[in-house]
Structures are given as C-alpha cells and as structure tokens.
Design a protein around this motif. Structure first.
Motif, PDB file in Angstrom:
ATOM      1  N   ILE A  29      52.487  39.253  45.281  1.00  0.00           N
ATOM      2  CA  ILE A  29      51.069  39.100  44.608  1.00  0.00           C
ATOM      3  C   ILE A  29      50.019  40.300  45.016  1.00  0.00           C
ATOM      4  CG2 ILE A  29      50.426  37.705  46.665  1.00  0.00           C
ATOM      5  CD1 ILE A  29      48.693  35.724  44.675  1.00  0.00           C
ATOM      6  N   SER A  30      49.294  40.332  44.239  1.00  0.00           N
ATOM      7  CA  SER A  30      48.259  41.543  44.305  1.00  0.00           C
ATOM      8  C   SER A  30      47.129  41.157  43.418  1.00  0.00           C
ATOM      9  CB  SER A  30      48.731  42.927  44.017  1.00  0.00           C
ATOM     10  OG  SER A  30      49.039  43.116  42.798  1.00  0.00           O
ATOM     11  N   ARG A  31      45.958  41.942  43.622  1.00  0.00           N
ATOM     12  CA  ARG A  31      44.682  41.590  43.091  1.00  0.00           C
ATOM     13  C   ARG A  31      43.982  42.927  42.702  1.00  0.00           C
ATOM     14  NH1 ARG A  31      41.398  37.131  45.749  1.00  0.00           N
ATOM     15  NH2 ARG A  31      39.707  37.529  44.011  1.00  0.00           N
ATOM     16  N   ASP A  32      43.184  43.098  41.784  1.00  0.00           N
ATOM     17  CA  ASP A  32      42.564  44.060  41.453  1.00  0.00           C
ATOM     18  C   ASP A  32      40.980  43.824  41.168  1.00  0.00           C
ATOM     19  OD1 ASP A  32      40.961  46.341  40.417  1.00  0.00           O
ATOM     20  OD2 ASP A  32      42.796  47.146  39.341  1.00  0.00           O
ATOM     21  N   LYS A  33      39.917  43.872  41.959  1.00  0.00           N
ATOM     22  CA  LYS A  33      38.793  43.438  42.074  1.00  0.00           C
ATOM     23  C   LYS A  33      38.073  43.899  41.008  1.00  0.00           C
ATOM     24  CE  LYS A  33      38.285  41.346  46.653  1.00  0.00           C
ATOM     25  NZ  LYS A  33      37.422  41.447  47.891  1.00  0.00           N
ATOM     26  N   ALA A  34      38.208  45.317  40.627  1.00  0.00           N
ATOM     27  CA  ALA A  34      37.643  45.843  39.572  1.00  0.00           C
ATOM     28  C   ALA A  34      37.709  45.548  38.287  1.00  0.00           C
ATOM     29  CB  ALA A  34      37.819  47.554  39.712  1.00  0.00           C
ATOM     30  N   LYS A  35      39.225  44.936  38.069  1.00  0.00           N
ATOM     31  CA  LYS A  35      39.500  44.379  36.752  1.00  0.00           C
ATOM     32  C   LYS A  35      39.539  42.937  36.582  1.00  0.00           C
ATOM     33  CE  LYS A  35      42.711  48.388  35.987  1.00  0.00           C
ATOM     34  NZ  LYS A  35      44.079  48.487  35.487  1.00  0.00           N
ATOM     35  N   ASN A  36      39.076  42.252  37.803  1.00  0.00           N
ATOM     36  CA  ASN A  36      38.986  40.771  37.887  1.00  0.00           C
ATOM     37  C   ASN A  36      40.352  40.137  37.465  1.00  0.00           C
ATOM     38  OD1 ASN A  36      36.413  40.878  38.711  1.00  0.00           O
ATOM     39  ND2 ASN A  36      35.717  39.615  37.168  1.00  0.00           N
ATOM     40  N   THR A  37      41.529  40.958  38.080  1.00  0.00           N
ATOM     41  CA  THR A  37      43.005  40.319  37.665  1.00  0.00           C
ATOM     42  C   THR A  37      43.647  40.072  38.952  1.00  0.00           C
ATOM     43  OG1 THR A  37      42.655  41.379  35.618  1.00  0.00           O
ATOM     44  CG2 THR A  37      44.730  40.945  36.131  1.00  0.00           C
ATOM     45  N   VAL A  38      44.592  39.470  38.763  1.00  0.00           N
ATOM     46  CA  VAL A  38      45.594  38.962  40.032  1.00  0.00           C
ATOM     47  C   VAL A  38      46.893  38.976  39.237  1.00  0.00           C
ATOM     48  CG1 VAL A  38      45.621  36.616  39.544  1.00  0.00           C
ATOM     49  CG2 VAL A  38      46.274  37.685  41.955  1.00  0.00           C
ATOM     50  N   TYR A  39      47.974  39.787  40.061  1.00  0.00           N
ATOM     51  CA  TYR A  39      49.171  39.823  39.506  1.00  0.00           C
ATOM     52  C   TYR A  39      50.162  39.414  40.349  1.00  0.00           C
ATOM     53  CZ  TYR A  39      46.471  43.755  37.380  1.00  0.00           C
ATOM     54  OH  TYR A  39      45.622  44.554  36.609  1.00  0.00           O
ATOM     55  N   LEU A  40      51.377  38.800  39.548  1.00  0.00           N
ATOM     56  CA  LEU A  40      52.617  38.390  40.318  1.00  0.00           C
ATOM     57  C   LEU A  40      53.757  39.269  39.852  1.00  0.00           C
ATOM     58  CD1 LEU A  40      53.781  36.337  42.195  1.00  0.00           C
ATOM     59  CD2 LEU A  40      54.318  34.979  40.298  1.00  0.00           C
ATOM     60  N   GLN A  41      54.173  40.081  40.603  1.00  0.00           N
ATOM     61  CA  GLN A  41      55.463  40.900  40.217  1.00  0.00           C
ATOM     62  C   GLN A  41      56.575  40.239  40.755  1.00  0.00           C
ATOM     63  OE1 GLN A  41      55.708  44.187  38.747  1.00  0.00           O
ATOM     64  NE2 GLN A  41      57.773  43.563  38.892  1.00  0.00           N
ATOM     65  N   MET A  42      57.487  40.145  39.526  1.00  0.00           N
ATOM     66  CA  MET A  42      58.746  39.220  39.990  1.00  0.00           C
ATOM     67  C   MET A  42      59.985  40.188  39.678  1.00  0.00           C
ATOM     68  SD  MET A  42      57.366  35.617  38.301  1.00  0.00           S
ATOM     69  CE  MET A  42      57.699  36.240  36.603  1.00  0.00           C
ATOM     70  N   ASN A  43      60.812  40.163  40.702  1.00  0.00           N
ATOM     71  CA  ASN A  43      61.844  40.955  40.585  1.00  0.00           C
ATOM     72  C   ASN A  43      63.021  40.165  41.035  1.00  0.00           C
ATOM     73  OD1 ASN A  43      60.217  43.419  40.210  1.00  0.00           O
ATOM     74  ND2 ASN A  43      60.204  43.899  42.412  1.00  0.00           N
ATOM     75  N   SER A  44      64.242  40.527  40.732  1.00  0.00           N
ATOM     76  CA  SER A  44      65.639  39.972  40.973  1.00  0.00           C
ATOM     77  C   SER A  44      65.261  38.453  40.469  1.00  0.00           C
ATOM     78  CB  SER A  44      65.886  39.931  42.384  1.00  0.00           C
ATOM     79  OG  SER A  44      65.907  41.281  42.910  1.00  0.00           O
TER      80      SER A  44
END
Length: 122
Positions: free
Chosen positions: A70-85
C-alpha cells in the motif's frame, strides 16, 4: 466529507499483478488514514492493508504480506494497492476506505468507495 473512487481491477491469471488506485476528493484527504478491504462472495468484508496519514505506518493482513504493498501520493490525493503474485483466493471486490483513526477494523473507517472487482483465474 471525503469521496473515494477505486479503479484498476480486472481479470488476471494466477501469479500476475494488478495495481489498484483510489482517488479521493476533499481537502482533508491528507489527514486520513487509508485502507483497503475486500469481500468475496458469501464472505464477510476483510481487512487487506492500511497506511497512516503521514505514511510512517503500514499494516497488512497475514494473507497478503510480502505480496501486496500500500502507498499514497498526497499530491495526487490517491492511494494505491500494488498486488503481486496473485492467487485465486484473492478474488474479491476491493474497497478503499478513509479513517480518522489508523487501524485494521472496518469500524474505524468513515468513508468507503464503491469497490472494484478483482478476479484471479487459476
């Protein structure tokens, strides 16, 4: 008030990867802890990952540790979930949520997105 819109779901083969995004509206986005939850058919909604408002803390469900980030970019007001395997058991509707209090309980979360479907084929 915070509005959340998820994207990035889809169909992927086992072992593949997807990145989910959650775009947030509202001036106070940076004050909220953000989380990802998922719900499979016939099952209760379960915690996947969370990140604190200042990005200093993250937590993951045991079932996704080492595979999801999980990560977040405050400048873009966006949170991400990178899902591998990815595994077939990761198949679910994934929801983004915002909370004033950091934690893994869905009861902490005040705002929810509409969800995005992730399907992992074997």
């Amino acid at each position: 008030q915070v509005q959340l819109v998820e994207s990035g779901g889809g169909l992927v083969q086992a072992g593949g990867s997807l990145r989910l995004s959650c775009a947030a509206s509202g001036r106070t986005f940076s004050s909220y802890a953000m989380g990802w939850f998922r719900q499979a058919p016939g099952k209760e909604r379960e915690f996947v990952a969370t990140i604190s408002w200042n990005k200093r803390s993250t937590d993951y469900a045991d079932s996704v540790k080492g595979r999801f980030t999980i990560s977040r970019d405050k400048a873009k007001n966006t949170v991400y979930l990178q899902m591998n395997s990815l595994k077939p058991e990761d198949t679910a509707v994934y929801y983004c949520a915002a909370a004033l209090a950091y934690g893994s309980s869905p009861n902490n979360y005040n705002y929810w997105g509409q969800g995005t479907q992730v399907t992992v084929s074997s």
